[in-house]
Design a protein around this motif. Sequence first.
Motif, PDB file in Angstrom:
ATOM      1  N   ALA A   1       1.263   2.754  -1.161  1.00 64.26           N
ATOM      2  CA  ALA A   1      -0.014   2.296  -1.720  1.00 64.26           C
ATOM      3  C   ALA A   1      -1.021   3.439  -1.799  1.00 64.26           C
ATOM      4  CB  ALA A   1      -0.568   1.159  -0.860  1.00 64.26           C
TER       5      ALA A   1
ATOM      6  N   GLU B   1      -2.957  -3.020  -2.618  1.00 61.98           N
ATOM      7  CA  GLU B   1      -1.621  -2.597  -3.065  1.00 61.98           C
ATOM      8  C   GLU B   1      -0.585  -2.781  -1.945  1.00 61.98           C
ATOM      9  OE1 GLU B   1      -0.330  -2.132  -5.801  1.00 61.98           O
ATOM     10  OE2 GLU B   1       1.387  -0.794  -5.583  1.00 61.98           O
TER      11      GLU B   1
ATOM     12  N   ARG C   1       0.373  -6.332  -1.968  1.00 60.40           N
ATOM     13  CA  ARG C   1       1.258  -6.622  -3.106  1.00 60.40           C
ATOM     14  C   ARG C   1       2.692  -6.155  -2.804  1.00 60.40           C
ATOM     15  NH1 ARG C   1       3.739  -4.816  -7.354  1.00 60.40           N
ATOM     16  NH2 ARG C   1       3.339  -2.620  -6.897  1.00 60.40           N
TER      17      ARG C   1
END
Length: 339
Positions: free
Chosen positions: A74, A297, A300
Amino acid sequence: MTDQKFTPRVFSGIKPSGGLTLGNYLGAIKRFVAYQDTDFETIYCVVDLHAITVWQDPAHLADATREVAAGFLAAGIDPERSVLFNQAQVSEHAELGWIFNCVARMGWMNRMTQWKEKSGKNAEAQSLGLFAYPSLMAADILLYHATHVPVGEDQKQHVELTRDIAQKFNHDFGIDFFPETQPVIEGPAMRVMNLRDGTKKMSKSGESDMERINMTDDADAIARKFRKARTDAEPLPETAAGLTGRPEAKNLVEIYAGLADITPEAVLAQYPGAGWGVFKPALADLAVERLAPVSAEMARLMGDRAEIDRILGRGAERAREIAAPILKQTYDIVGLLRG
Ligand code: TYM
């Protein structure tokens, strides 16, 4: 000077014990990303074998490993440009670690500040692994003949010990085989301190969550933690010299500098004589701006664990391509017979 014989190569690692903190981000990950734009080869490792030197719940360890990997990705580690893997998948680390246990001296380990701090008055009850851990760390680095190791200030002594182990190995076997690795500790926030006590390091394992910024904290938590961060009564000084003897003020200015990629002097020039009522919200805003995209991120990526596992598996294969021949040569040098 780096020995010309060795490929310029960066290796560094992070333990999956507890979540990632702002200290890990500024002292390590952010700098790992920057190395991808240089001529160095870059190898980054989630060092799970190091994590188990203290008890880790088996039900959580694999996910903690994935989460650190997600943090790397990320923040901008590209698994094509860097080798990214977890240590347990490359058993050469443990094998070279054993050889180094036979090279390193008890006295060297006994002098490690982190061992003294972590074992405290209860050294007898600590695992043997915790005591020997710097020699496994030396193996992590030297298994790749890494020339440079970016770390935060707290790991400097361990990288210096790595040099001692390399030197003793080379000397004992009369061969110039392992490089003299350089610790790289550059930039303003190489020792991010606890927000409630500016004399202690910010760590994953502190008692109160208010003393650290976690990479997964949301904007409200970040703002609250900086608002409540301990400070003294004085406003910011006009020059960096004025931060001497003011650990909390120095820490917040350095965090700002690290996040903004500027020097502490430049931060003070931007906020000359500012009070905390101005500086703390500005710092919180900057931290949210920098960390929120990374933590979103991470979340995710954690939604697709199979993909993280695939990336780590592929990284481990690439790592082994470098590590296996170096371990093989080490066995030959030591005289260990293998078919
Ligand atoms: P670890 O997992 O404690 O920390 C990972 C990296 O984050 C840095 N760091 C900090 N930097 C600034 N301020 C802080 N408050 C802060 N807290 C952590 C650390 O300096 C480190 O760079 N033994 C290592 C892991 C390791 C390793 C290696 C590192 C194992 N093998 C080989 C480099 C090369 C450790 O426990 O780091």
